[in-house]
Enzyme design. Structure first.
Site, PDB file in Angstrom:
ATOM      1  N   ASP A 218       0.814  -1.209   0.000  1.00  0.00           N
ATOM      2  CA  ASP A 218       0.000   0.000   0.000  1.00  0.00           C
ATOM      3  C   ASP A 218       0.856   1.272   0.000  1.00  0.00           C
ATOM      4  O   ASP A 218       1.912   1.334   0.638  1.00  0.00           O
ATOM      5  CB  ASP A 218      -0.890  -0.009   1.249  1.00  0.00           C
ATOM      6  CG  ASP A 218      -1.731   1.229   1.390  1.00  0.00           C
ATOM      7  OD1 ASP A 218      -2.656   1.408   0.574  1.00  0.00           O
ATOM      8  OD2 ASP A 218      -1.457   2.039   2.301  1.00  0.00           O
ATOM      9  N   GLU A 291       1.098  -0.587  -5.085  1.00  0.00           N
ATOM     10  CA  GLU A 291       0.141   0.486  -5.339  1.00  0.00           C
ATOM     11  C   GLU A 291       0.869   1.814  -5.299  1.00  0.00           C
ATOM     12  O   GLU A 291       1.384   2.217  -4.259  1.00  0.00           O
ATOM     13  CB  GLU A 291      -0.974   0.495  -4.282  1.00  0.00           C
ATOM     14  CG  GLU A 291      -2.021   1.555  -4.558  1.00  0.00           C
ATOM     15  CD  GLU A 291      -2.530   2.260  -3.313  1.00  0.00           C
ATOM     16  OE1 GLU A 291      -3.683   2.715  -3.333  1.00  0.00           O
ATOM     17  OE2 GLU A 291      -1.768   2.395  -2.329  1.00  0.00           O
TER      18      GLU A 291
END
Length: 571
Positions: A218, A291
């Site tokens: 993330d 990401e």
């Protein structure tokens, strides 16, 4: 059969035998909203385990779970208090091990959402860092702040949080500011401290030992900030004159707080860890998804530097970031090509059209285009990533500012919160027409269920011969054909609104016709692709199309219906 095109082709050739994850269909599960097994209104691990056969049935190779770790849930799991403990709302470690076991039994992979940039301020690491207890003293970014000409203490820089306002928060106990690039309760870890690097590698190893098949990493661009000068100070970031409000994240240009060169090295180190783990323990490749909402050039660097490998799948946000309901075929083709033309030749492409941070696909592009975009997602070369619910055309749910729970929305002014709120795309999954869409036996769910769940749900679509779900299943099956395992893509634009491309392999010629406009267009497919026959067979098409699967039509007078996607094969 190898075919090499010199014009209109973005990637060429086949190189080596495919690994299990290449050209696969991957699926994001938002655990709080997927399936509640115990009636508390919040989805959980046992609910996910119950629905694994559904994912297998619709052609999913692996699923990644948004964070399931112990958390105060300020940012719904992205504020982690303990990386090695399952959050009680989701279940227990035994529940997770059972989920892994069931997934392996049916041949599915499970990935975890790894959140390395920050922890919760309720983490024991942070509490001990506040107290200056070793080795945690420098696990986070701390600073005394600056004293202005009036003798007042202020944050050390003008850096702004992604959730608005200053990225620095004063801690009265430690008498220093700490950096938080997201919510105040999400202090940033200090990756310039080797102990933090080791700590996080141990977290990865811990879950690999449990049996996970990889990680989605993330918020990668935020992991490093510019290194402090010899006096321990940081520079202000340049001001973005087009964003004058100093409270807004866009007010500063993120040249010191994102995309620092050390970030790529950390991804390469984690890739080495996963590769070594496979060598030591055997089994299939453990993969990394990254990401990063960043420039295309930066995105490509996550794959490696020519000497070291990085992410297996660097999420491609070209389409989700730069297209909208008004985008033309030429717009989509531009962003498809910009990605395919720049990734290294040995890299497998990937396509992302939805996730938990963006409004749903059907709401962004229009519900009538649900199949059109799922057809595009599943027929482009490489990996396809689907957010839960997109396969049935779930739409956003309106949630008022007063009822919002997303911190990003709550920190935004009521007159503009909806544009940034992530709540509308996170509502409960619509399984059937029973109470709360079959998501929960409770009287309430943590977010409201869409009002249209009685006519839009998995059960109804699975029983109907014509539905978004049936189209999706046909597409995931079609992707197993040799033509869709290649990297070749021959594209044509017709009248600015129709995108055509060919996928070819072992004698098969598939043509994908995507009409992003509202009006139908008659096209001579034979003229665009001379090697195909005069007749083509309809393989699958959007549910509102007048064509039916198996129908044979004249390729020289093919009608590309408005807002419809169609796959045909030369006969």
């Amino acid at each position: 059969m190898k075919i090499f095109f010199l014009i209109g082709i973005t990637l060429i050739g086949l190189t080596q035998a495919k690994d299990w994850w290449e050209n696969g269909n991957f699926y994001q599960i938002y655990p709080r909203s997927f399936k509640d097994s115990n009636g508390d209104g919040v989805g959980d691990l046992n609910g996910i385990a119950e629905k694994l056969p559904y994912l297998k049935e619709i052609g999913i190779a692996g699923a990644w779970l948004s964070p399931i770790f112990k958390s105060p849930m300020v940012d719904f799991g992205y504020d982690i208090a303990d990386y090695r403990v399952i959050h009680p709302e989701f279940g227990t470690m035994e529940d997770f091990k059972n989920l892994i076991k069931k997934a392996k039994e049916i041949g599915m992979k499970i990935f975890l959402d790894f959140v390395p940039n920050h922890t919760s301020d309720e983490s024991e690491w942070f509490k001990k860092s506040v107290q200056r207890i070793e080795p945690y003293t420098d696990y986070y970014i701390w600073h005394d702040g600056i004293i202005d000409e009036n003798g007042e203490r202020k944050p050390p820089t003008n850096w702004v949080s992604a959730f608005r306002y200053s990225a620095w928060e004063w801690n009265e106990d430690r008498k220093q500011y700490y950096l938080h690039q997201f919510a105040i309760k999400q202090p940033d870890l200090n990756y310039r401290n080797p102990k933090v690097v080791t700590e996080m590698k141990n977290v990865i190893k811990f879950w690999l030992d449990i049996g996970v098949d990889g990680f989605r990493i993330d918020a990668v661009p935020y992991m490093f900030e510019i290194e402090a000068d010899k006096n321990g100070n940081y520079p202000d970031e340049p001001i973005n004159e087009n964003c004058p409000n100093p409270d807004d994240n866009c007010h500063t240009k993120k040249i010191y707080t994102q995309d620092q060169i050390e970030t790529y090295d950390m991804i390469y180190q984690w890739r080495e860890l996963c590769d070594e783990y496979k060598k030591e323990h055997g089994g299939d490749t453990r993969i990394l998804f990254t990401e990063a909402y960043t420039s295309l050039e930066n995105e490509i660097r996550y794959y490696g530097d020519g000497k070291r490998n990085g992410s297996h799948v660097a999420f491609n946000f070209e389409l989700i970031s730069y297209t909208n309901m008004g985008s033309t075929a030429a717009d989509f083709n531009k962003h498809i090509d910009s990605w395919l033309n720049k990734i290294p030749k040995d890299v497998i492409a990937n396509w992302v059209l939805g996730n938990h941070d963006n409004h749903r696909l059907a709401s962004r592009y229009g519900p009538a285009r649900t199949d059109l975009f799922n057809i595009m997602l599943n027929t482009l070369p490489g990996n396809a990533i689907t957010y839960n619910g997109e396969e049935i055309g779930m739409t956003d749910v309106w949630i008022s500012w007063e009822d919002s729970v997303d911190p990003q929305a709550c920190n935004t002014d009521p007159d503009r919160y909806y544009a940034v709120s992530r709540d509308p795309a996170r509502t409960p999954f619509q399984w059937d027409a029973s109470n709360l869409a079959g998501f929960s036996s409770s009287t309430n769910s943590w977010l409201p269920v869409a009002k249209n769940y009685t006519i839009n749900n998995v059960l109804m679509q699975s029983r109907s011969p014509v539905s978004h779900l049936q189209v999706f299943k046909k597409l995931t099956k079609l992707r197993q054909e040799p033509a869709f395992q290649t990297k070749t893509l021959n594209e044509k634009i017709v009248h600015n609104n129709v995108l055509l491309y060919r996928r070819e392999g072992k004698g098969d010629n598939y043509i994908i016709v995507l009409n992003f406009g509202k009006n139908s267009e008659t096209i001579n497919l034979k003229e665009k692709f001379p090697s195909i026959t005069n007749k083509v067979e309809i393989i699958t098409t959007s549910i509102q199309s007048k064509y039916t699967d198996g129908e044979i039509v004249d390729a020289t007078k093919f009608v590309a219906e408005g807002e419809v996607g169609t796959v045909v094969v030369s006969v």
